[in-house]
Every structure is written in C-alpha cells, then in structure tokens.
Enzyme design. Structure first.
Site, mmCIF file in Angstrom:
data_model
loop_
_atom_site.group_PDB
_atom_site.id
_atom_site.type_symbol
_atom_site.label_atom_id
_atom_site.label_comp_id
_atom_site.label_asym_id
_atom_site.label_seq_id
_atom_site.Cartn_x
_atom_site.Cartn_y
_atom_site.Cartn_z
ATOM 1 N N GLY A 222 3.891 36.431 -33.467
ATOM 2 C CA GLY A 222 4.132 37.099 -34.741
ATOM 3 C C GLY A 222 4.874 38.394 -34.485
ATOM 4 N N CYS B 148 1.747 34.971 -27.212
ATOM 5 C CA CYS B 148 2.533 36.157 -27.576
ATOM 6 C C CYS B 148 1.687 37.115 -28.412
ATOM 7 C CB CYS B 148 3.834 35.728 -28.265
ATOM 8 S SG CYS B 148 5.008 37.081 -28.363
ATOM 9 N N TYR B 149 2.011 37.319 -29.711
ATOM 10 C CA TYR B 149 1.182 38.212 -30.534
ATOM 11 C C TYR B 149 -0.280 37.767 -30.462
ATOM 12 C CZ TYR B 149 -0.802 40.526 -34.638
ATOM 13 O OH TYR B 149 -1.592 41.280 -35.475
ATOM 14 N N GLU C 52 5.478 26.695 -26.117
ATOM 15 C CA GLU C 52 5.907 25.650 -27.053
ATOM 16 C C GLU C 52 7.420 25.448 -27.107
ATOM 17 O OE1 GLU C 52 4.830 28.614 -27.737
ATOM 18 O OE2 GLU C 52 5.635 29.461 -29.581
ATOM 19 N N LYS D 173 11.266 16.172 -39.269
ATOM 20 C CA LYS D 173 12.025 15.031 -39.777
ATOM 21 C C LYS D 173 11.808 13.758 -38.954
ATOM 22 C CE LYS D 173 15.240 14.044 -42.887
ATOM 23 N NZ LYS D 173 15.160 14.561 -44.270
#
Ligand code: XMP
Length: 513
Positions: free
Chosen positions: A55, A82-83, A171, A369
């Site tokens: 974030g 991360c955040y 990720e 998708k």
C-alpha cells in the site's frame, strides 16, 4: 464456501488481486477483503492463512490503513508484503522509518537463514522492490531472514506465531522465485492441501448464488461478450427461469453476432433462461444520424443503451438482483449487500446509472480475464464465445470514422468478417491480441473493371499487447494482408482501397475513435 481458503487483506496496494491470483494458481482458493473487516468476520471465513498487501501509506502515521492487533493472536499464519510487512512490524513493536535509500525495481535479496518461506529458494535471489519506508528493526521474537544492500530487513519471520513478512513483492513476475515463496507459504506454513480448481469455483459459486437469490428474480444485461456470457450462464445454472437476460442489439455488432448470441442464449439454445432480444438498430441509427464527434457518439450509444435496458426492466417488473459480468480489472466498490438501493456506475457498454435493485450480483469480480475464460469452458460455453477478443461497448460506432449509417455499418461488418476469417485461416488468431477492420471517412478515386469508382477506404488494425494500455502494431505477413485486401475490394461493395494501420499506442489508440 467450506473449502480451504486464504484471504488477502487489502491495504490499498496495486497488486492485491494479483496476490489472490497467484495463490489460486497454487490451487488454493483465495479472495480479497478490505483491511478493515473485523476479527469476527475473519474467524467466520475460517481461512488457512492471511496475506497483507502492500500500500502507498506509512504504517506509523495515524490515518494509515491498519488492522486489529488481535489478528496476530488468532493462530492463523500471516504473510505481510511490503506495506503489510511494515504494518506487522509497526503493530508488534518493531521500528519502521523512511529508508535512507528507496528501492524501486529489481534487487538481489540474500537469504540469511533456513526458513520455510524460502524452502528451495536460491541463496541470492532477484526480487521486486518498491518502497520508501523500511523496517529498521524487527519486533521482538522475529528474526531477519533476508536482506539487500539497501534494506536490512528484506524478510523476517516469527515461525512460532506463524508470522512472515517480505519487503519485496513475491506476487509480481519480476520476483524470480516469488511463486515458490507463495507456494511455500500456503503449503508448508498454512498447511493447505490445494483442493481448489476452476470447476469447484464454478460449482461453489452456483451454490451460493442459489442460496442468495432464493425465489427472487434476477436480470442480466447480456452483450454476448465473454464476461457477461459467463456471468449469465452461472446465473442460469443457479436459478434457471428466475433469470431474465436482456440482449440489446444496437446495430453496431460484428457480422452475424446478434444471431450467434441468440443461438446460444435464446429459446433454442442449451440454457434454459428467459432471453429477450431487443432489436433496437433503427433507434440507434436515428440517434446517431448526423453525429460525427467521437465522444458524442459514445455518449449517445451509452445513453440509448440505458434507455432500452430500463424499458425492458420495467416490463419485467420488480427485480431483486442485477447481474453484472464485472471482472477484476473493472471492480468497483459497490457496497454489495449493504444498502437497499444501489447506485451503480458502469464503465463498459453502459448500464443504468440509477436503478433500483436490492442487490448486485457479480460472480466474476475476483477473476482475471483468462480465469473467466477458463470458467466459461468449465460451463460448456462454446469456444468461439469464450475466446472472443475484446470488443468495445460502443461497438462499430467507434470503428466508423465520422457519421454512422446503416450502409457504413454493413461495409465495416463485411470487411471485418473477411479479415477475421483470413487471420484465423493463417493461424494468427491466437497470437494477435486484437484485430479488426475500421471504416475511414476517406473516399477516393479508383477503377474497377473499366469503371471509375469513388469509394471508401477500409483500414485494417492488428495489435499485440498484454495490458491494452500500450500496444504495438502486429507483424501480419504481407501475403495475408494482400489476400484480405483482395477479398475486401472484390467482395465488399463500396470499398476500393485497403490500408494497414502501422501505429503503435501511444501515440495512437487501439480503436479509431
Ligand atoms: P483504446 O482504443 O483506448 O482501447 O486504445 C483499449 C481497449 O479498450 C477497448 N475499448 C473500449 N471498451 N468501451 C469498451 O467497453 C469503450 O468505449 C472502449 N473504447 C476502447 C478497446 O477495444 C481496446 O481493447
């Protein structure tokens, strides 16, 4: 859903759905929830693991997104990214500060000690960093398990409590062994078995929609595109005739598309659903008459679509649920299930801005998708519908430069059908991302037989792209282009010239208007 699942708590990072997708790639069901859901709600979901996303905020600032400290006491393994890693450190008594050196991009992380998170990961491994803050000192009980030259705590763990954190993003594809790390987290640390497949997603979604809709009525705006088709079939399997699909043929579809959609979803198709086809072609052509400005055309098409759809909805009467084929890239906060009247905004194709429904059902809102296509195949939807290339909501209206008329629509439909056929014949339909014919407003002098002609020029477009934000002109073999040109000028009345558009995006866009 009773199957094992991992949940992602969203702290505003741009990769939140990507994390979920990577976990699903490990055959573990995963969904994203806002960071503020309560500990009770989490407990009810009974997740095997929790992942905190990245974030843009600073964990130590008052107004930054946070979560209850109780989460760390639930006995559920947590991976902070991360955040998320900084928040974990901050809430548990570590120190988080502005880093002396921000890291953006690839960095080599040195793994410092044996960790379940890094099982079978190389000692020095390339990871994707994107941070201005960093963990200066981990909380008590944590040990550092990885660092970079600029980041002393690139990863930390407290295995006793099932808590793990990485400053980098496992990720994203740039993290070379990121998928292995996520797989280690869900299998080795959370103890997942990996029982999730797309067929169980489809099956479970059908079951939960059936419970939700009960004996209520549902309405779906079906465009024939991949997303709305898959959403409609899921609903049809769940509630059968309680669903009505409204298909508005605005006269700006590709050649035979209206009939193809009707053949699959109409009364003679395999799905037992109420299907209403509204042949509104003339209505749209009238509204578009004399209009040449692209944005005005878009607006008119969108608004008219809404009018037609609303008229049909009124005829059906009180409808409890509106079904939308929203997928992850167009997910919007809809306040699902919370308010009695939902104000829904739609970006694609145009749906009512204000419609009174009790609830909106978006069965595909967590999927990418290609996952939607996979679900479509599971549901037995014909391959030609499932693997369709993107087609804009305003349809051929934005592939005809200038005024739209029935005559021009016919020209571009015929030229486009030839182009698509030849691209498929050449085996290029799987590699080119999007390709179509457009009608320019240029008329020029030509000669056919012994006659002078004064006809339109058709432009062929083909691009390769992954994100559709940037695109390159596709390298279509010259002989294929020549064949398409020959066929178009011979078979399509009103065309005497064919050009191939070499522009990339930017500066061009993919569509012409
Ligand atoms: P552009 O032309 O902006 O297109 O480079 C990028 C992608 O978006 C599609 N597109 C639209 N889709 N409504 C849609 O549903 C629209 O108004 C619209 N305009 C462009 C386009 O086909 C391409 O895939």
């Amino acid at each position: 859903m009773n199957q094992e699942k991992v949940i992602v708590l969203d702290f505003g990072g741009q990769y939140n759905q990507l994390i979920a997708r990577r976990v699903r790639e490990c055959n573990v069901y995963c969904e994203v929830h806002p960071h503020y859901i309560s500990v009770e709600e989490i407990r009810k979901m009974n997740p095997k693991g929790i992942i905190f996303t990245g974030g843009p905020n600073s964990a130590y600032l008052e107004d930054s997104p946070t979560c209850s400290k109780e989460i760390f006491e639930m006995g559920i393994p947590i991976l902070g990214i991360c955040y998320g890693s900084q928040l974990m450190a901050h809430l548990l008594g570590g120190s988080v500060k502005t880093a002396p050196v921000s890291e953006y991009g690839k960095a080599e992380v040195t793994i410092e000690s044996e960790s379940e998170l890094f099982a079978d990961v190389s000692k020095n491994t390339v990871c994707w960093m994107s941070h201005t803050d960093y963990i200066e000192t981990p909380p008590q009980g944590f040990q550092i398990i990885g660092h970079t030259s600029a980041c002393p705590v690139a990863a930390m763990e407290c295995p006793k409590r099932g808590l793990y954190a990485t400053q980098f993003h496992p990720e994203v594809m740039h993290t070379a062994e990121g998928q292995k790390m996520l797989s280690n987290f869900v299998y080795r640390i959370c103890g997942c078995k990996g029982d999730w497949q797309m067929d169980s997603f489809v099956e479970n979604t059908i079951k939960s929609i059936r419970e939700k809709v009960g004996s209520g009525k549902a309405l779906c705006a079906l465009s024939g595109g991949v997303d709305s088709s898959v959403a409609a079939v899921i609903l049809a399997k769940a509630v059968g005739k309680q669903l009505t699909c409204v298909f508005v043929d605005h006269g700006l579809l590709r050649k035979n598309e209206g009939d193809e959609v009707e053949a699959v979803f109409g009364p003679n198709g395999p799905y037992n659903l109420n299907f209403i086809r509204v042949n509104a072609q003339e209505r749209f052509y009238q509204k578009l008459s004399g209009i040449t400005e692209p944005e005005e055309k878009r607006k008119i098409i969108g608004e008219e679509f809404i009018r037609v759809f609303e008229e049909e909805a009124k005829k059906i009467g009180a409808v409890d649920f509106l079904v939308q084929g929203t997928i992850y890239p167009d997910v919007i906060e809809s306040g699902l299930g919370k308010s009695a009247t939902i104000k829904s905004h739609h970006n694609v194709g145009g749906l009512p801005d204000y419609v009174d429904f009790k609830e909106i059902i978006e069965p595909l809102r967590l999927l990418f998708k290609d996952e939607v296509r996979q679900a479509g195949r599971e549901l037995g939807i014909p391959e030609h519908l499932v693997s369709r290339q993107p087609f804009p909501g305003p349809g051929l209206g934005i592939r005809i430069i200038g005024e739209v008329t029935a005559e021009k629509v016919k020209i571009v439909q015929d030229a486009d059908a030839i182009y698509r056929e030849e691209i498929a014949n050449a085996g290029l339909d799987k590699t080119v991302s999007q390709y179509f014919a457009a009608l320019t407003n240029m008329r020029s002098v030509g000669v056919m037989g012994d006659e002078r002609t004064y006809d339109y020029a058709v432009a062929l477009r083909a691009v390769t792209t992954t994100d559709f934000m940037t695109a390159e002109c596709a390298d279509i073999p010259f002989e294929v282009l020549q064949k398409v040109m020959n066929r178009i000028v011979n078979e399509v009345k009103g065309v005497n010239r064919v050009v191939y558009d070499l522009s990339s995006k930017p500066p061009g866009t993919i569509e012409f208007e």
